[in-house]
Motif scaffolding. Structure first.
Motif, PDB file in Angstrom:
ATOM      1  N   ILE A 107       0.839  -1.206   0.000  1.00 35.37           N
ATOM      2  CA  ILE A 107       0.000   0.000   0.000  1.00 35.37           C
ATOM      3  C   ILE A 107       0.875   1.258   0.000  1.00 35.37           C
ATOM      4  N   LEU A 108       1.917   1.260   0.844  1.00 39.70           N
ATOM      5  CA  LEU A 108       2.808   2.416   0.919  1.00 39.70           C
ATOM      6  C   LEU A 108       3.575   2.628  -0.385  1.00 39.70           C
ATOM      7  N   LEU A 109       4.012   1.532  -0.989  1.00 39.41           N
ATOM      8  CA  LEU A 109       4.825   1.637  -2.203  1.00 39.41           C
ATOM      9  C   LEU A 109       4.011   2.081  -3.411  1.00 39.41           C
ATOM     10  N   PHE A 110       2.738   1.689  -3.461  1.00 37.34           N
ATOM     11  CA  PHE A 110       1.927   2.031  -4.628  1.00 37.34           C
ATOM     12  C   PHE A 110       1.131   3.319  -4.432  1.00 37.34           C
ATOM     13  N   ASN A 111       0.577   3.550  -3.241  1.00 39.61           N
ATOM     14  CA  ASN A 111      -0.183   4.781  -2.999  1.00 39.61           C
ATOM     15  C   ASN A 111       0.706   5.981  -2.710  1.00 39.61           C
ATOM     16  N   LYS A 112       1.904   5.719  -2.188  1.00 33.87           N
ATOM     17  CA  LYS A 112       2.920   6.737  -1.927  1.00 33.87           C
ATOM     18  C   LYS A 112       2.431   7.888  -1.035  1.00 33.87           C
ATOM     19  N   PRO A 113       1.875   7.586   0.157  1.00 31.33           N
ATOM     20  CA  PRO A 113       1.597   8.685   1.086  1.00 31.33           C
ATOM     21  C   PRO A 113       2.894   9.304   1.603  1.00 31.33           C
ATOM     22  N   ILE A 114       3.968   8.502   1.576  1.00 34.05           N
ATOM     23  CA  ILE A 114       5.305   8.996   1.909  1.00 34.05           C
ATOM     24  C   ILE A 114       6.287   8.399   0.916  1.00 34.05           C
ATOM     25  N   ILE A 115       7.385   9.115   0.684  1.00 31.93           N
ATOM     26  CA  ILE A 115       8.453   8.605  -0.183  1.00 31.93           C
ATOM     27  C   ILE A 115       9.789   8.854   0.509  1.00 31.93           C
ATOM     28  N   SER A 116      10.832   8.248  -0.018  1.00 27.73           N
ATOM     29  CA  SER A 116      12.161   8.430   0.556  1.00 27.73           C
ATOM     30  C   SER A 116      12.538   9.905   0.545  1.00 27.73           C
ATOM     31  N   GLY A 117      13.072  10.379   1.684  1.00 30.54           N
ATOM     32  CA  GLY A 117      13.465  11.779   1.801  1.00 30.54           C
ATOM     33  C   GLY A 117      12.445  12.646   2.501  1.00 30.54           C
ATOM     34  N   TYR A 128      13.621  11.702   8.833  1.00 28.27           N
ATOM     35  CA  TYR A 128      13.550  11.580   7.378  1.00 28.27           C
ATOM     36  C   TYR A 128      13.455  10.110   6.982  1.00 28.27           C
ATOM     37  N   VAL A 129      12.622   9.827   5.983  1.00 26.58           N
ATOM     38  CA  VAL A 129      12.445   8.463   5.496  1.00 26.58           C
ATOM     39  C   VAL A 129      13.685   8.055   4.710  1.00 26.58           C
ATOM     40  N   ASP A 130      14.364   7.026   5.180  1.00 28.25           N
ATOM     41  CA  ASP A 130      15.517   6.480   4.461  1.00 28.25           C
ATOM     42  C   ASP A 130      15.065   5.558   3.337  1.00 28.25           C
ATOM     43  N   SER A 131      14.175   4.626   3.677  1.00 27.61           N
ATOM     44  CA  SER A 131      13.711   3.662   2.689  1.00 27.61           C
ATOM     45  C   SER A 131      12.393   3.055   3.131  1.00 27.61           C
ATOM     46  N   ILE A 132      11.585   2.685   2.136  1.00 25.87           N
ATOM     47  CA  ILE A 132      10.331   1.971   2.388  1.00 25.87           C
ATOM     48  C   ILE A 132      10.529   0.557   1.862  1.00 25.87           C
ATOM     49  N   ARG A 133      10.557  -0.392   2.762  1.00 21.57           N
ATOM     50  CA  ARG A 133      10.820  -1.766   2.373  1.00 21.57           C
ATOM     51  C   ARG A 133       9.545  -2.593   2.492  1.00 21.57           C
ATOM     52  N   ILE A 134       9.656  -3.858   2.141  1.00 22.68           N
ATOM     53  CA  ILE A 134       8.465  -4.691   2.056  1.00 22.68           C
ATOM     54  C   ILE A 134       7.790  -4.882   3.413  1.00 22.68           C
ATOM     55  N   PHE A 135       8.571  -5.021   4.466  1.00 22.77           N
ATOM     56  CA  PHE A 135       7.998  -5.295   5.777  1.00 22.77           C
ATOM     57  C   PHE A 135       8.112  -4.123   6.758  1.00 22.77           C
ATOM     58  N   GLN A 148      13.288   1.553  12.680  1.00 19.43           N
ATOM     59  CA  GLN A 148      12.583   0.697  11.733  1.00 19.43           C
ATOM     60  C   GLN A 148      11.157   0.497  12.233  1.00 19.43           C
ATOM     61  N   ILE A 149      10.194   1.029  11.490  1.00 19.32           N
ATOM     62  CA  ILE A 149       8.790   1.008  11.894  1.00 19.32           C
ATOM     63  C   ILE A 149       8.044  -0.026  11.046  1.00 19.32           C
ATOM     64  N   PRO A 150       7.368  -1.002  11.673  1.00 21.70           N
ATOM     65  CA  PRO A 150       6.571  -1.963  10.887  1.00 21.70           C
ATOM     66  C   PRO A 150       5.559  -1.235  10.004  1.00 21.70           C
ATOM     67  N   ASN A 151       5.433  -1.658   8.779  1.00 26.14           N
ATOM     68  CA  ASN A 151       4.556  -0.965   7.832  1.00 26.14           C
ATOM     69  C   ASN A 151       3.104  -0.932   8.272  1.00 26.14           C
ATOM     70  N   SER A 152       2.667  -1.955   9.012  1.00 18.46           N
ATOM     71  CA  SER A 152       1.269  -1.984   9.455  1.00 18.46           C
ATOM     72  C   SER A 152       0.958  -0.814  10.387  1.00 18.46           C
ATOM     73  N   ARG A 153       1.948  -0.334  11.131  1.00 12.46           N
ATOM     74  CA  ARG A 153       1.738   0.821  12.007  1.00 12.46           C
ATOM     75  C   ARG A 153       1.549   2.094  11.195  1.00 12.46           C
ATOM     76  N   LEU A 154       2.180   2.162  10.042  1.00  5.67           N
ATOM     77  CA  LEU A 154       2.075   3.357   9.211  1.00  5.67           C
ATOM     78  C   LEU A 154       0.726   3.441   8.498  1.00  5.67           C
ATOM     79  N   THR A 155       0.140   2.294   8.181  1.00  8.92           N
ATOM     80  CA  THR A 155      -1.148   2.315   7.493  1.00  8.92           C
ATOM     81  C   THR A 155      -2.332   2.326   8.459  1.00  8.92           C
ATOM     82  N   SER A 156      -2.101   1.967   9.714  1.00 10.33           N
ATOM     83  CA  SER A 156      -3.200   1.946  10.685  1.00 10.33           C
ATOM     84  C   SER A 156      -3.204   3.172  11.593  1.00 10.33           C
TER      85      SER A 156
END
Length: 266
Positions: A107-117, A128-135, A148-156
């Motif tokens: 969801i983060l990679l395709f919708n792009k609410p945030i991007i690197s930088g 600052y966001v270093d990287s958005i990885r799969i998990f 390192q923040i679990p992606n589920s926390r960012l979408t919820s």
């Protein structure tokens, strides 16, 4: 012995058919992967997502080739698919949190609410966001910590993206004595603002009287700057305004405690 020869012949025949299908399938996939990779590289999807999707497509297509080859060799594919499905279900139940992070990463990679930088605020973290990885997503905080923040926390949870708009408003709240001339106070503050080149003139800075407190008048100062200069302007203006207040005899009130002796009350 005849049964042994028959079994060996069936095994050799099945193995040859398996090997032949695998060789042909791999050669076909190598040709198919070229346009797929080009198409992904030309898309606007994040580089991490491109890499992951290409790897996922490779695994799926190679899996189809292997299953097809096994079917050609005489292996019961229906039983194999059933076993794989049961294994996938068991793995899904065992790795629920991992799957949630995976889906959230997509969801983060395709919708792009945030991007690197981007400069973001999540819970108690800001950086600052270093990287958005799969998990998980990795951010770099101002005090040089890598989180390192679990992606589920960012979408919820709520994410505050401080970089999207390009500019940020800097708010400073201070108070002055009731004895101070408000016209002079505002003039000194505007003078301090004009001396800071990092503060934008559009939108125009504003100085307001926001509250009447017990010990003084509360002043609200609103200024705009580029998002990367936010803290430089915030801390710099806090200091600059105090110094200019001192130079112009403007008082910042503070609570006073008066001690009275029992003998003085009589």
């Amino acid at each position: 012995m005849d049964n042994l020869y028959i079994a060996l012949w069936q095994f050799a025949n099945g193995f040859l058919r398996f090997a032949l299908v695998m060789i042909i399938g791999v050669l076909i996939l190598k040709i198919v992967f070229i346009p797929i990779k080009r198409m992904l590289m030309k898309s606007k999807v994040d580089h991490t997502a491109k890499t992951f999707l290409f790897s996922l497509i490779r695994v799926i297509l190679y899996g189809i080739v292997v299953i097809t080859a096994l079917g050609t060799a005489g292996v019961d594919i229906s039983s194999l698919i059933t076993a794989l499905g049961a294994a996938a279900l068991t793995a899904g139940l065992a790795f629920q949190d991992t799957l949630k992070n995976f889906v959230s990463g997509m969801i983060l990679l395709f919708n792009k609410p945030i991007i690197s930088g981007d400069l973001i605020q999540v819970d108690t973290f800001e950086g600052y966001v270093d990287s958005i990885r799969i998990f998980y997503t990795q951010i770099h905080t101002f005090d040089n910590r890598v989180v390192q923040i679990p992606n589920s926390r960012l979408t919820s949870n709520c994410i505050i993206n401080c970089s999207t708009a390009g500019t940020r408003r800097v708010d400073i709240t201070l108070s002055v004595s009731y004895e101070d001339n408000l016209t002079k106070v505002k003039s000194v503050i505007y003078d301090a603002i004009s001396k800071n080149p990092l503060i934008l003139t559009d939108p125009e800075p504003k100085v307001y009287v926001s509250k009447h407190l017990d010990s003084g008048v509360e002043i609200l100062v609103l200024m705009w700057t580029e998002h990367e200069n936010y803290y430089t302007v915030l801390f710099g203006m806090e200091e600059k305004i105090k110094l200019m207040f001192d130079e112009n005899g403007i008082t910042i009130p503070y609570p006073h405690v008066q001690l009275v002796k029992e003998s003085d009350k009589k």
